[in-house]
Design a protein around this motif. Structure first.
Motif, PDB file in Angstrom:
ATOM      1  N   LEU A  77       0.838  -1.202   0.000  1.00  0.00           N
ATOM      2  CA  LEU A  77       0.000   0.000   0.000  1.00  0.00           C
ATOM      3  C   LEU A  77       0.873   1.252   0.000  1.00  0.00           C
ATOM      4  CD1 LEU A  77      -2.988   0.636   0.093  1.00  0.00           C
ATOM      5  CD2 LEU A  77      -2.863   0.735   2.575  1.00  0.00           C
ATOM      6  N   ILE A  81       1.226   4.080  -3.064  1.00  0.00           N
ATOM      7  CA  ILE A  81       0.931   5.488  -2.816  1.00  0.00           C
ATOM      8  C   ILE A  81       2.173   6.348  -3.053  1.00  0.00           C
ATOM      9  CG2 ILE A  81       0.279   7.129  -1.019  1.00  0.00           C
ATOM     10  CD1 ILE A  81      -1.555   4.959   0.094  1.00  0.00           C
ATOM     11  N   TYR A  84       2.762   6.775  -6.713  1.00  0.00           N
ATOM     12  CA  TYR A  84       1.715   7.640  -7.252  1.00  0.00           C
ATOM     13  C   TYR A  84       1.973   9.101  -6.882  1.00  0.00           C
ATOM     14  CZ  TYR A  84      -2.803   9.907  -7.778  1.00  0.00           C
ATOM     15  OH  TYR A  84      -3.790  10.784  -8.118  1.00  0.00           O
ATOM     16  N   TYR A  88       3.247  10.782 -10.212  1.00  0.00           N
ATOM     17  CA  TYR A  88       2.050  11.059 -11.002  1.00  0.00           C
ATOM     18  C   TYR A  88       1.191  12.211 -10.463  1.00  0.00           C
ATOM     19  CZ  TYR A  88       2.719   6.589 -13.426  1.00  0.00           C
ATOM     20  OH  TYR A  88       3.209   5.566 -14.162  1.00  0.00           O
ATOM     21  N   ILE A 100      -3.050  14.125   5.419  1.00  0.00           N
ATOM     22  CA  ILE A 100      -3.918  13.031   5.881  1.00  0.00           C
ATOM     23  C   ILE A 100      -3.063  11.819   6.244  1.00  0.00           C
ATOM     24  CG2 ILE A 100      -5.713  11.393   5.175  1.00  0.00           C
ATOM     25  CD1 ILE A 100      -7.025  13.568   3.611  1.00  0.00           C
ATOM     26  N   PHE A 145      -1.861   0.400   8.525  1.00  0.00           N
ATOM     27  CA  PHE A 145      -2.287   1.743   8.127  1.00  0.00           C
ATOM     28  C   PHE A 145      -1.581   2.804   8.973  1.00  0.00           C
ATOM     29  CE2 PHE A 145      -5.677  -0.539   6.059  1.00  0.00           C
ATOM     30  CZ  PHE A 145      -5.999   0.262   4.985  1.00  0.00           C
ATOM     31  N   THR A 176       8.500   4.597 -20.180  1.00  0.00           N
ATOM     32  CA  THR A 176       7.262   5.202 -19.696  1.00  0.00           C
ATOM     33  C   THR A 176       7.487   5.672 -18.270  1.00  0.00           C
ATOM     34  OG1 THR A 176       6.516   3.106 -18.854  1.00  0.00           O
ATOM     35  CG2 THR A 176       5.837   3.677 -21.093  1.00  0.00           C
ATOM     36  N   LEU A 178       5.860   4.725 -15.609  1.00  0.00           N
ATOM     37  CA  LEU A 178       5.848   3.625 -14.650  1.00  0.00           C
ATOM     38  C   LEU A 178       7.180   2.889 -14.671  1.00  0.00           C
ATOM     39  CD1 LEU A 178       4.190   2.113 -12.567  1.00  0.00           C
ATOM     40  CD2 LEU A 178       3.446   0.564 -14.355  1.00  0.00           C
TER      41      LEU A 178
ATOM     42  N   SER B   9       3.007  -0.692 -22.596  1.00  0.00           N
ATOM     43  CA  SER B   9       3.654   0.120 -21.578  1.00  0.00           C
ATOM     44  C   SER B   9       3.017   1.502 -21.498  1.00  0.00           C
ATOM     45  CB  SER B   9       5.158   0.215 -21.818  1.00  0.00           C
ATOM     46  OG  SER B   9       5.477  -0.081 -23.130  1.00  0.00           O
ATOM     47  N   LEU B  10       2.529   2.002 -22.631  1.00  0.00           N
ATOM     48  CA  LEU B  10       1.839   3.281 -22.549  1.00  0.00           C
ATOM     49  C   LEU B  10       0.540   3.133 -21.777  1.00  0.00           C
ATOM     50  CD1 LEU B  10       2.400   5.026 -25.974  1.00  0.00           C
ATOM     51  CD2 LEU B  10       3.259   5.667 -23.729  1.00  0.00           C
ATOM     52  N   SER B  12       0.118   1.246 -19.329  1.00  0.00           N
ATOM     53  CA  SER B  12       0.443   1.207 -17.896  1.00  0.00           C
ATOM     54  C   SER B  12       0.446   2.616 -17.297  1.00  0.00           C
ATOM     55  CB  SER B  12       1.806   0.546 -17.694  1.00  0.00           C
ATOM     56  OG  SER B  12       2.832   1.442 -18.071  1.00  0.00           O
ATOM     57  N   ASP B  13       0.785   3.602 -18.115  1.00  0.00           N
ATOM     58  CA  ASP B  13       0.803   4.965 -17.585  1.00  0.00           C
ATOM     59  C   ASP B  13      -0.588   5.552 -17.430  1.00  0.00           C
ATOM     60  OD1 ASP B  13       3.338   5.316 -16.933  1.00  0.00           O
ATOM     61  OD2 ASP B  13       3.890   6.632 -18.590  1.00  0.00           O
ATOM     62  N   TYR B  16      -1.798   2.989 -14.107  1.00  0.00           N
ATOM     63  CA  TYR B  16      -1.171   3.155 -12.790  1.00  0.00           C
ATOM     64  C   TYR B  16      -1.733   4.297 -11.957  1.00  0.00           C
ATOM     65  CZ  TYR B  16       1.683   3.108  -8.842  1.00  0.00           C
ATOM     66  OH  TYR B  16       2.053   3.033  -7.536  1.00  0.00           O
ATOM     67  N   PRO B  17      -1.891   5.509 -12.555  1.00  0.00           N
ATOM     68  CA  PRO B  17      -2.442   6.584 -11.721  1.00  0.00           C
ATOM     69  C   PRO B  17      -3.788   6.225 -11.118  1.00  0.00           C
ATOM     70  CG  PRO B  17      -1.681   7.451 -13.808  1.00  0.00           C
ATOM     71  CD  PRO B  17      -1.557   5.967 -13.905  1.00  0.00           C
ATOM     72  N   VAL B  19      -4.784   3.129 -10.277  1.00  0.00           N
ATOM     73  CA  VAL B  19      -4.500   2.207  -9.164  1.00  0.00           C
ATOM     74  C   VAL B  19      -3.959   2.972  -7.958  1.00  0.00           C
ATOM     75  CG1 VAL B  19      -3.116   0.229  -8.445  1.00  0.00           C
ATOM     76  CG2 VAL B  19      -4.059   0.304 -10.750  1.00  0.00           C
ATOM     77  N   PHE B  21      -4.357   6.097  -7.206  1.00  0.00           N
ATOM     78  CA  PHE B  21      -5.387   6.944  -6.622  1.00  0.00           C
ATOM     79  C   PHE B  21      -6.350   6.110  -5.778  1.00  0.00           C
ATOM     80  CE2 PHE B  21      -9.220   9.675  -6.789  1.00  0.00           C
ATOM     81  CZ  PHE B  21      -8.637  10.818  -6.254  1.00  0.00           C
ATOM     82  N   ALA B  23      -5.547   3.389  -4.163  1.00  0.00           N
ATOM     83  CA  ALA B  23      -4.826   3.101  -2.916  1.00  0.00           C
ATOM     84  C   ALA B  23      -4.933   4.267  -1.954  1.00  0.00           C
ATOM     85  CB  ALA B  23      -3.361   2.792  -3.228  1.00  0.00           C
ATOM     86  N   LEU B  24      -4.794   5.471  -2.503  1.00  0.00           N
ATOM     87  CA  LEU B  24      -4.897   6.670  -1.675  1.00  0.00           C
ATOM     88  C   LEU B  24      -6.305   6.821  -1.110  1.00  0.00           C
ATOM     89  CD1 LEU B  24      -3.103   9.026  -0.853  1.00  0.00           C
ATOM     90  CD2 LEU B  24      -3.972  10.293  -2.805  1.00  0.00           C
ATOM     91  N   LEU B  26      -8.332   4.431  -0.487  1.00  0.00           N
ATOM     92  CA  LEU B  26      -8.480   3.405   0.540  1.00  0.00           C
ATOM     93  C   LEU B  26      -8.027   3.947   1.890  1.00  0.00           C
ATOM     94  CD1 LEU B  26      -9.123   0.343   1.003  1.00  0.00           C
ATOM     95  CD2 LEU B  26      -6.687  -0.051   0.710  1.00  0.00           C
ATOM     96  N   VAL B  27      -6.879   4.635   1.889  1.00  0.00           N
ATOM     97  CA  VAL B  27      -6.348   5.202   3.135  1.00  0.00           C
ATOM     98  C   VAL B  27      -7.281   6.279   3.667  1.00  0.00           C
ATOM     99  CG1 VAL B  27      -4.436   6.481   4.145  1.00  0.00           C
ATOM    100  CG2 VAL B  27      -3.982   4.662   2.512  1.00  0.00           C
ATOM    101  N   ILE B  28      -7.762   7.139   2.757  1.00  0.00           N
ATOM    102  CA  ILE B  28      -8.644   8.218   3.194  1.00  0.00           C
ATOM    103  C   ILE B  28      -9.954   7.654   3.731  1.00  0.00           C
ATOM    104  CG2 ILE B  28      -9.945  10.231   2.400  1.00  0.00           C
ATOM    105  CD1 ILE B  28      -7.592  10.804   0.492  1.00  0.00           C
TER     106      ILE B  28
END
Lengths: 283, 309
Positions: A77, A81, A84, A88, A100, A145, A176, A178, B9-10, B12-13, B16-17, B19, B21, B23-24, B26-28
């Motif tokens: 996790l 994050i 990201y 990104y 947060i 967490f 790329t 990633l 691969s393109l 994936s770009d 990924y954002p 995925v 986001f 994850a983020l 989920l935390v929030i």
């Protein structure tokens, strides 16, 4: 004035000296009654039974089981994050997300304890039928967490610290975003990222209230996350809650356990500090 | 690179954002669930005014947090006092006075490494330190004084680190200017370094206090009681000089409970009615922590804008 300022600085050393002195002197008294060999080789921890046995392994196993579950949750996790946020996310998302994530560590741990015991465990029980009311799974997940400020936020800081030119060189070769993140940035920032993981693990090992409330008070040499267990910190709390006479064997035993915990935390922190010092050497 | 692989691969770009986001999110949502859960569980008690002015009780419906919040207030006052008393001078010493070379330089390095290590010691170890030193060797007992000292040790590393950062941001010119007009080192610290770094120090203090206010484990270790149905004696009197030294000392030495310990005690009880109390008190503690962190965040932004060197 210099003397005043110097004294204040020096007092901070006395705190460490005090910790080591208290732990060593009371643990020493403990080891005069219970041999170090028994402490390290016995597999049972029954200080409140008629036949007292002091083998620390059930407590160590409980501690590391919880920390391991926390890491299993927190590392994937946190990495997701961190990549990201560092590669990104827009500035606005970052500005909202960072406070947060940092706040996860500021939440009083006793509140996490309540949430684990009365919200997370009942939900997990619906999914895993033979999960006991006290278990190591739920506290492990919540701790996962809780330590995200280390596994996500510190990892992100490390990745952001990689110079922009390295990123651009990778894009120029046609990689790329990633691929750049996973094959260039992450390897370059690996000491900082791993340092964050280790500090997070150390925090999970030393965490007390979540496990004292939700993991049970049962020293149990097991790797089954569904069973109640006891951690080193949980044992110290259990003993401290009772009224113990100064100098009794139970009173002394918490200092022996505390000493073991202090050594583990110290080793983890030293590794993390060493790793972090390596970041600066590379660039 | 084949066309297919390049396409993948393109892709994936783009994936990924999303995925990341999620994850983020989920935390929030974890955070929101936590807050909502204790708010809803404790709502019944939160809206009951008598909850705030009652002592703990065997009967969950009568139990309140009076001794808890008074204890928290007194213990925190002590902790803030002691941690500032040591933390600010220690920070000033390390930034302004410490020699980089020689014997004193070695001590400075030890102090510095030591403070970094202290910040990572599990809080329950501080409880053991306090139990061994303050309770049994200094004979302060299981008192408000001991609790304040214990939490101040926990706050100390945060305060030292923030004090140093605040001082480090002050440019060298300010010091050189002061020395040029004949100020001594202490004059400079008192008239320039301290006033300019006060905002940063205050921010550190609030962050440290917001951590200390929720600490439970070290206070359980020193033997805080969970059931306190009285308040420490007030040191104020009706006759001149309106302040009694003996009673102040008695208050410092009196047994105590704090909000987090009260919550722990209620959570540990089997009756569900007590858990409502735990949730309500937990929500209050959480609100206090949020407010303190928000205040620190606001102060930090304000200080940064006020002094742009």
């Amino acid at each position: 004035m210099l003397a005043v300022f110097f004294t204040a600085g020096f007092i901070t050393i006395f705190i460490t000296v005090g910790i080591v002195y208290v732990l060593l002197s009371d643990a020493f008294k403990f080891f005069q009654v219970v041999s170090l060999k028994e402490f390290l080789t016995q597999k049972e921890w029954t200080p409140v039974f008629a036949t007292k046995k002091f083998g620390i392994w059930p407590l160590v196993a409980g501690t590391f089981l919880i920390a391991a579950i926390a890491m299993v949750v927190s590392i994937p996790l946190g990495l997701l994050i961190a990549i990201y946020l560092s590669e990104y996310a827009s500035v606005r998302v970052k500005e909202i997300a960072k406070p947060i994530i940092e706040f996860l560590e500021a939440v009083p741990t006793v509140v996490y304890g309540y949430f684990t015991l009365l919200f997370v465990t009942p939900i997990l029980q619906k999914i895993i039928p033979n999960l006991e009311a006290f278990n190591s799974l739920a506290p492990g997940i919540v701790l996962g967490f809780m330590i995200l400020p280390y596994t996500a936020s510190m990892a992100e800081d490390a990745m952001k610290g990689v110079p922009q030119r390295i990123r651009e060189a990778s894009y120029a070769l046609g990689a790329t975003k990633l691929r750049t993140a996973t094959h260039i940035i992450l390897p370059a920032a690996v000491s900082g990222v791993v340092a964050g993981f280790i500090l997070g693990a150390s925090r999970a090992i030393g965490e007390t209230m979540v496990v004292a409330i939700a993991a049970g008070m049962y020293p149990n040499l097991t790797l089954d996350p569904r069973e109640p267990i006891q951690t080193m910190t949980g044992y110290i709390v259990q003993v401290a809650l009772g009224d113990l006479p100064y100098g009794s064997i139970e009173y002394l035993s918490i200092f022996a356990v505390g000493l073991a915990l202090f050594i583990i935390a110290f080793v983890f922190n030293s590794i993390a500090l060493w790793l972090r010092s390596r970041i600066r050497e590379i660039y | 690179m084949s066309k297919d692989r390049k396409k993948n691969s393109l892709k994936s770009d783009i994936i990924y954002p999303i995925v990341g986001f999620i994850a983020l999110l989920l935390v929030i949502s974890f955070m929101i669930t936590l807050v909502l859960d204790i708010f809803i569980d404790g709502f019944e008690k939160l809206k009951d005014p008598s909850f705030y002015i009652s002592y703990p009780s065997r009967f969950p419906e009568k139990a309140g947090i009076l001794s808890g919040w008074v204890g928290t207030l007194l213990v925190m006052l002590g902790a803030i006092f002691w941690s500032l008393l040591i933390g600010i001078p220690a920070g000033i010493y390390l930034e302004e006075y410490a020699k980089k070379r020689g014997f004193l330089g070695k001590i400075e390095t030890i102090i510095e490494v030591n403070i970094n290590n202290l910040a990572a010691v599990p809080s329950i170890i501080y409880g053991l330190l306090a139990l061994g030193i303050f309770v049994y060797r200094f004979k302060f007992g299981e008192s408000i004084l001991t609790a304040g000292l214990t939490l101040s040790i926990l706050m100390l590393p945060v305060i030292v680190v923030n004090t140093r950062e605040a001082i480090r941001r002050i440019p060298r010119d300010i010091r050189e200017g002061a020395y040029a007009v004949g100020a001594t080192k202490w004059d400079t610290v008192r008239d320039h370094i301290l006033p300019y770094s006060l905002g940063g120090i205050l921010t550190g203090l609030i962050i440290a206090a917001s951590r200390a206010i929720g600490e439970t484990a070290p206070l359980i270790t020193i033997g805080a009681l969970t059931f306190i149905a009285f308040l420490p004696p007030s040191p104020f009197t009706t006759e001149f000089p309106f302040l009694s030294y003996e009673r102040a000392l008695e208050a410092l030495m009196s047994p105590f409970t704090v909000l987090p310990i009260q919550i722990f005690n209620w959570v540990s009880r089997p009756q569900a009615a007590f858990q409502i109390n735990a949730a309500a008190a937990g929500f209050i503690l959480l609100v206090l922590t949020v407010l303190m962190n928000a205040l620190a965040y606001y102060l930090r932004q304000k200080v940064r804008r006020k002094y742009i060197w």
